[in-house]
Enzyme design. Structure first.
Site, short mmCIF file in Angstrom:
data_model
loop_
_atom_site.label_atom_id
_atom_site.label_comp_id
_atom_site.label_asym_id
_atom_site.label_seq_id
_atom_site.Cartn_x
_atom_site.Cartn_y
_atom_site.Cartn_z
N LYS A 17 -8.21 -2.83 -8.16
CA LYS A 17 -9.64 -2.12 -8.56
C LYS A 17 -9.73 -1.33 -9.58
O LYS A 17 -10.71 -1.39 -10.53
CB LYS A 17 -10.00 -1.77 -7.25
CG LYS A 17 -10.10 -2.62 -5.89
CD LYS A 17 -10.82 -1.89 -4.91
CE LYS A 17 -10.09 -0.60 -4.42
NZ LYS A 17 -8.81 -1.23 -3.88
N ARG A 93 -16.31 0.63 1.89
CA ARG A 93 -15.10 -0.13 2.48
C ARG A 93 -15.20 -0.29 3.95
O ARG A 93 -14.04 -0.69 4.53
CB ARG A 93 -13.74 0.32 2.00
CG ARG A 93 -13.22 1.76 2.23
CD ARG A 93 -11.91 1.88 1.99
NE ARG A 93 -11.87 2.46 0.66
CZ ARG A 93 -10.64 2.57 -0.05
NH1 ARG A 93 -9.46 1.99 0.28
NH2 ARG A 93 -10.61 3.04 -1.40
N ARG A 128 4.26 1.88 -8.78
CA ARG A 128 3.10 2.48 -9.43
C ARG A 128 3.37 3.75 -9.61
O ARG A 128 4.06 4.63 -8.80
CB ARG A 128 1.87 2.49 -8.62
CG ARG A 128 0.81 3.44 -9.09
CD ARG A 128 -0.50 3.03 -8.23
NE ARG A 128 -0.71 2.97 -7.00
CZ ARG A 128 -1.95 2.69 -6.39
NH1 ARG A 128 -2.93 2.27 -7.17
NH2 ARG A 128 -1.93 2.61 -5.04
N ARG A 161 1.99 8.06 -5.67
CA ARG A 161 1.26 8.53 -4.71
C ARG A 161 1.65 8.71 -3.28
O ARG A 161 2.50 7.83 -2.99
CB ARG A 161 0.05 7.50 -4.87
CG ARG A 161 -1.11 7.94 -5.58
CD ARG A 161 -2.23 6.80 -5.83
NE ARG A 161 -2.83 6.12 -4.69
CZ ARG A 161 -3.70 5.32 -4.52
NH1 ARG A 161 -4.29 5.14 -5.74
NH2 ARG A 161 -4.25 4.89 -3.34
N ARG A 172 -2.30 0.47 5.23
CA ARG A 172 -3.58 0.44 4.43
C ARG A 172 -3.94 -1.04 4.37
O ARG A 172 -5.01 -1.17 4.70
CB ARG A 172 -3.54 0.98 3.04
CG ARG A 172 -3.15 2.24 2.96
CD ARG A 172 -2.34 3.10 1.63
NE ARG A 172 -3.29 2.56 0.50
CZ ARG A 172 -2.74 2.73 -0.63
NH1 ARG A 172 -1.37 2.79 -0.87
NH2 ARG A 172 -3.45 2.32 -1.71
P1 G5P Z 1 -8.31 4.23 -3.33
O1 G5P Z 1 -7.57 5.28 -4.40
O2 G5P Z 1 -9.28 3.74 -3.64
P2 G5P Z 1 -7.06 1.76 -2.51
O3 G5P Z 1 -6.02 1.89 -1.48
O4 G5P Z 1 -8.09 1.14 -2.28
O5 G5P Z 1 -6.82 3.54 -2.68
P3 G5P Z 1 -5.54 1.61 -4.89
O6 G5P Z 1 -3.96 1.78 -4.23
O7 G5P Z 1 -6.26 2.74 -5.67
O8 G5P Z 1 -6.46 0.91 -3.88
P4 G5P Z 1 -6.30 -0.29 -6.60
O9 G5P Z 1 -7.19 0.56 -7.47
O10 G5P Z 1 -6.81 -1.66 -6.24
O11 G5P Z 1 -5.14 0.23 -5.85
O12 G5P Z 1 -5.24 -1.07 -7.64
P5 G5P Z 1 -4.76 -0.48 -9.15
O13 G5P Z 1 -4.50 1.05 -9.04
O14 G5P Z 1 -5.45 -0.68 -10.19
O15 G5P Z 1 -3.39 -1.40 -9.40
C1 G5P Z 1 -2.19 -1.05 -8.23
C2 G5P Z 1 -0.93 -0.91 -9.06
O16 G5P Z 1 -0.59 -2.35 -9.73
C3 G5P Z 1 -1.05 -0.08 -10.40
O17 G5P Z 1 0.35 0.73 -10.64
C4 G5P Z 1 -1.40 -1.15 -11.68
O18 G5P Z 1 -1.16 -0.38 -12.95
C5 G5P Z 1 -0.75 -2.35 -11.25
N1 G5P Z 1 -1.20 -3.61 -11.73
C6 G5P Z 1 -2.57 -3.69 -11.86
N2 G5P Z 1 -2.74 -5.05 -12.09
C7 G5P Z 1 -1.58 -5.68 -12.22
C8 G5P Z 1 -0.70 -6.84 -12.49
O19 G5P Z 1 -1.47 -7.89 -12.94
N3 G5P Z 1 0.54 -7.04 -12.54
C9 G5P Z 1 1.62 -6.00 -12.02
N4 G5P Z 1 2.81 -6.14 -11.76
N5 G5P Z 1 0.88 -4.63 -11.97
C10 G5P Z 1 -0.45 -4.51 -11.61
O20 G5P Z 1 -8.24 5.20 -1.76
C11 G5P Z 1 -7.21 6.11 -1.43
C12 G5P Z 1 -7.54 6.81 -0.16
O21 G5P Z 1 -8.70 7.52 0.02
C13 G5P Z 1 -9.24 7.37 1.14
C14 G5P Z 1 -8.62 6.59 1.75
O22 G5P Z 1 -7.83 7.56 2.79
C15 G5P Z 1 -8.01 5.67 1.08
O23 G5P Z 1 -6.74 4.91 1.67
N6 G5P Z 1 -10.79 6.70 0.60
C16 G5P Z 1 -11.72 6.35 1.53
N7 G5P Z 1 -11.89 6.51 3.09
C17 G5P Z 1 -12.83 5.79 3.41
N8 G5P Z 1 -13.81 5.26 2.95
C18 G5P Z 1 -13.74 5.12 1.63
N9 G5P Z 1 -14.78 4.32 0.83
C19 G5P Z 1 -12.48 5.63 0.70
N10 G5P Z 1 -12.39 5.81 -0.64
C20 G5P Z 1 -10.99 6.17 -0.61
MG MG Z 2 -7.61 2.59 -7.25
#
Ligand code: G5P
Ligand code: MG
Length: 276
Positions: A17, A93, A128, A161, A172
């Site tokens: 995302k 979400r 990451r 993280r 998660r």
């Molecule tokens: P977050 O911060 O929103 P998540 O768990 O939804 O956390 P996260 O972990 O931030 O999502 P992402 O944004 O979907 O993941 O993914 P990203 O960061 O772009 O990519 C993940 C990794 O893969 C990175 O290292 C990136 O460089 C790599 N990558 C990307 N593409 C590729 C690829 O093609 N290949 C490879 N090898 N790598 C790749 O929410 C965190 C917490 O905040 C709270 C909750 O506690 C949640 O757990 N929260 C909420 N609580 C309630 N309601 C809500 N709406 C909330 N929002 C946040």
């Molecule tokens: Mg994110």
């Protein structure tokens, strides 16, 4: 042309995302509102919001709906005078959060749903590394920093993280399955959701970019024969994933709006028109 583009990026933790959102905000000049980045910044600055969020975020648990909804609606309010559109990453979400957006009359143009296999995600999150002050995200395999474990811009040490340990990632993903996945159906019923399936962000990005670009234009995309040999002018497609998949196609003939479901138009047509 949609004067202010408003997008939601949905997807499991680690589905990309943040990665895709960063590209969308750059390409379409949008404000990026990531609920996770916002919370982590509050946690780092030890604000009241941060103190309430800290433990839940570290454990990978969701914050209460009313709490996070209030925080996000306040941020959206701040953006209301901005000429640019916005992109929500990580909110809503839960169904309750999505319903709160509706109740608050927050209009959304498109929901981009990222569908990435869980085994790919688990592997990604192990690798990451983040720079908390700027929100810059790296991955040892995908976009490594120039110097290992150092931020490219400041040279500060990178950290992992708290919620990226394998056990928290698995929890998660479970929460995603039960709480967030139903949003796909919620937005599909409103004809707002497009799912993109694939293993890498680089593969998905051109598909997503092309899809969002159609929102930025009121010009007709194509004229062709669909069932019954009728000539139609397509103004919006709800198509495209990495794999062949299509939900519906909306078009106008004169002032009459038609909507075809997937079974009514052929794969050949999609291949000819969109190369998928
Ligand atoms: P977050 O911060 O929103 P998540 O768990 O939804 O956390 P996260 O972990 O931030 O999502 P992402 O944004 O979907 O993941 O993914 P990203 O960061 O772009 O990519 C993940 C990794 O893969 C990175 O290292 C990136 O460089 C790599 N990558 C990307 N593409 C590729 C690829 O093609 N290949 C490879 N090898 N790598 C790749 O929410 C965190 C917490 O905040 C709270 C909750 O506690 C949640 O757990 N929260 C909420 N609580 C309630 N309601 C809500 N709406 C909330 N929002 C946040
Ligand atoms: Mg994110």
């Amino acid at each position: 042309m949609a004067s202010k583009l408003r997008l939601i990026v949905l997807g499991a933790p680690g589905s990309g995302k943040g990665t895709i959102s960063s590209r969308l905000v750059k390409e379409f000049r949008l404000s990026h509102l990531s609920s996770g980045d916002l919370l982590r910044s509050h946690i780092q600055n030890k604000t009241d919001i941060g103190l309430k969020a800290k433990d839940l975020v570290a454990q990978g648990k969701l914050l209460p709906d009313e709490f996070i909804t209030r925080v996000i609606l306040q941020e959206l309010q701040k953006l209301s005078g901005d000429k640019r559109g916005w992109l929500l990453d990580g909110f809503p979400r839960t169904l309750a959060q999505a319903q709160s957006l509706d109740t608050s009359k927050v209009h959304v143009d498109r929901v981009i749903n990222l569908n990435v296999p869980f085994d790919v995600i688990v592997n990604r999150l192990k690798h990451r590394w983040v720079h908390p002050p700027s929100g810059r995200v790296y991955n040892d395999e995908f976009n490594p920093p120039r110097v290992p474990r150092k931020d490219d811009v400041t040279g500060d040490p990178l950290v992992q993280r708290a919620d990226d340990s394998e056990s928290v990632v698995l929890s998660r993903l479970k929460i995603y399955e039960t709480q967030t996945k139903p949003l796909i159906e919620f937005y599909a019923k409103k004809n707002q959701c497009v799912t993109f399936t694939g293993n890498t962000s680089d593969y998905l990005w051109p598909l997503i970019k092309a899809n969002v670009a159609t929102l930025n234009s009121s010009t007709q995309v194509a004229t062709t024969n669909v069932s019954g040999g009728r000539k139609e002018d397509f103004i919006e497609t709800v198509t495209h994933t990495g794999n062949y998949f299509c939900t519906s196609l909306i078009f106008f003939e004169g002032s009459t709006k038609y909507q075809l479901q997937a079974e009514n138009f052929s794969k050949i047509f999609l291949v000819q028109k969109y190369g998928i």
